[in-house]
Design a protein around this motif. Structure first.
Motif, PDB file in Angstrom:
ATOM      1  N   GLU A 195       0.831  -1.208   0.000  1.00 53.38           N
ATOM      2  CA  GLU A 195       0.000   0.000   0.000  1.00 53.38           C
ATOM      3  C   GLU A 195       0.866   1.258   0.000  1.00 53.38           C
ATOM      4  OE1 GLU A 195      -0.542  -2.687   1.817  1.00 53.38           O
ATOM      5  OE2 GLU A 195      -2.420  -3.313   0.843  1.00 53.38           O
ATOM      6  N   LYS A 199       0.925   3.826  -3.359  1.00 51.95           N
ATOM      7  CA  LYS A 199       0.511   5.229  -3.184  1.00 51.95           C
ATOM      8  C   LYS A 199       1.513   6.207  -3.786  1.00 51.95           C
ATOM      9  CE  LYS A 199      -2.273   4.693   1.033  1.00 51.95           C
ATOM     10  NZ  LYS A 199      -2.346   4.953   2.488  1.00 51.95           N
ATOM     11  N   PHE A 202       0.340   6.340  -7.322  1.00 47.88           N
ATOM     12  CA  PHE A 202      -1.109   6.483  -7.511  1.00 47.88           C
ATOM     13  C   PHE A 202      -1.721   5.311  -8.290  1.00 47.88           C
ATOM     14  CE2 PHE A 202       0.908  10.683  -7.435  1.00 47.88           C
ATOM     15  CZ  PHE A 202       0.364  11.198  -6.265  1.00 47.88           C
TER      16      PHE A 202
END
Length: 294
Positions: A195, A199, A202
């Protein structure tokens, strides 16, 4: 701008995982009368090395001068042709090969030039092709392993002579991977998750895993742990870093770190440090003795 280190990291991880099958190889002497004025398209990759002579290689309407020492990798499906003037001759050493990766997509992403000019290793490359011809003709039990070793050696020489600078603006995929690799190296002491990484660029975590593995050949967490082990090996050579400090710097509890390090190297961190420092000390002593004899 993408870092040279990350560019090379991606290429090295790709080639480490690549399986290679050589379909054919030979040395061919060409003259103008032996060439047909048409484009050829192969369903395999081609390595071409100019041993002697000169000519032209036409790819996508672009002319590349073929002179002694020119080494080319032409990917499957790329139309091309060789052209010679009436008085010209060309001695080519070549091989046709397939690999386990979608090379065209990766090469396009990496923007790797498909031809280089070799200066110092021409005899070495020519000798590798001769060994390749020999192994293909022998068809022994160990020939496939030797053929793969020869091909990886040829690819290594291609990369050694490759000029990374000036390849243009990195593709969007390469820019994303560069961001992720930098983030990993800057946060090895932290708890890195998929995760966290997804991020940074994106992307959805599920898509990011596929995207990352498609370029690096490892899942994101496999790569993170590999980088931690590579970093740990470097840190263990520093006298001021004990095993506990190294574990902390790579973001792992000492027990888990010791277990993973041994699984990775076959040695405990303490044993690795002892052997590595002993080897370095022995090497330094040998150099000093050699200097004394001069």
């Amino acid at each position: 701008m993408m870092t040279t280190t990350n560019y090379l990291t991606i290429m090295m991880k790709h080639f480490e995982h690549m399986n290679i099958e050589v379909a054919a190889a030979a040395e061919t002497i060409l003259d103008a009368s032996s060439l047909k004025d048409r484009e050829d398209t192969y369903d395999c990759n081609r390595f071409l090395f100019v041993k002697e002579g000169q000519g032209k290689l036409i790819v996508h309407d672009k002319e590349i001068q073929l002179v002694q020492g020119k080494l080319c990798i032409l990917l499957s499906g790329i139309p091309h042709r060789i052209a010679l003037e009436s008085e010209e001759k060309l001695t080519l050493q070549w091989c046709h090969f397939r690999s386990s990766y979608e090379d065209r997509d990766l090469y396009r992403t990496l923007q790797i030039p498909f031809h280089i000019q070799v200066t110092n290793e021409q005899e070495e490359i020519s000798a590798l092709f001769k060994r390749l011809f020999e192994q293909l003709s022998l068809d022994r039990l160990t020939s496939r392993l030797k053929i793969k070793a020869i091909m990886l050696n040829l690819i290594s020489l291609f990369l050694d002579n490759l000029s990374i600078a000036g390849n243009g603006t990195p593709t969007e995929d390469m820019q994303k991977i560069d961001i992720v690799l930098r983030y990993i190296d800057e946060h090895l002491a932290d708890n890195i998750t998929v995760e966290n990484l997804s991020k940074q660029v994106f992307l959805h975590p599920n898509y990011f895993i596929v995207f990352f593995k498609g370029i690096l050949g490892y899942s994101p967490i496999q790569y993170v742990n590999l980088r931690r082990m590579e970093m740990a090996k470097s840190l263990l050579l520093q006298p001021e870093c004990n095993v506990s400090a190294v574990a902390s710097k790579v973001g792992m509890q000492i027990y888990y770190f010791s277990r993973m390090f041994k699984a990775h190297t076959g040695l405990t961190p303490s044993r690795y440090r002892k052997q590595a420092t002993s080897f370095v000390a022995t090497g330094a002593k040998s150099h000093e003795e050699e200097d004394d004899r001069k």
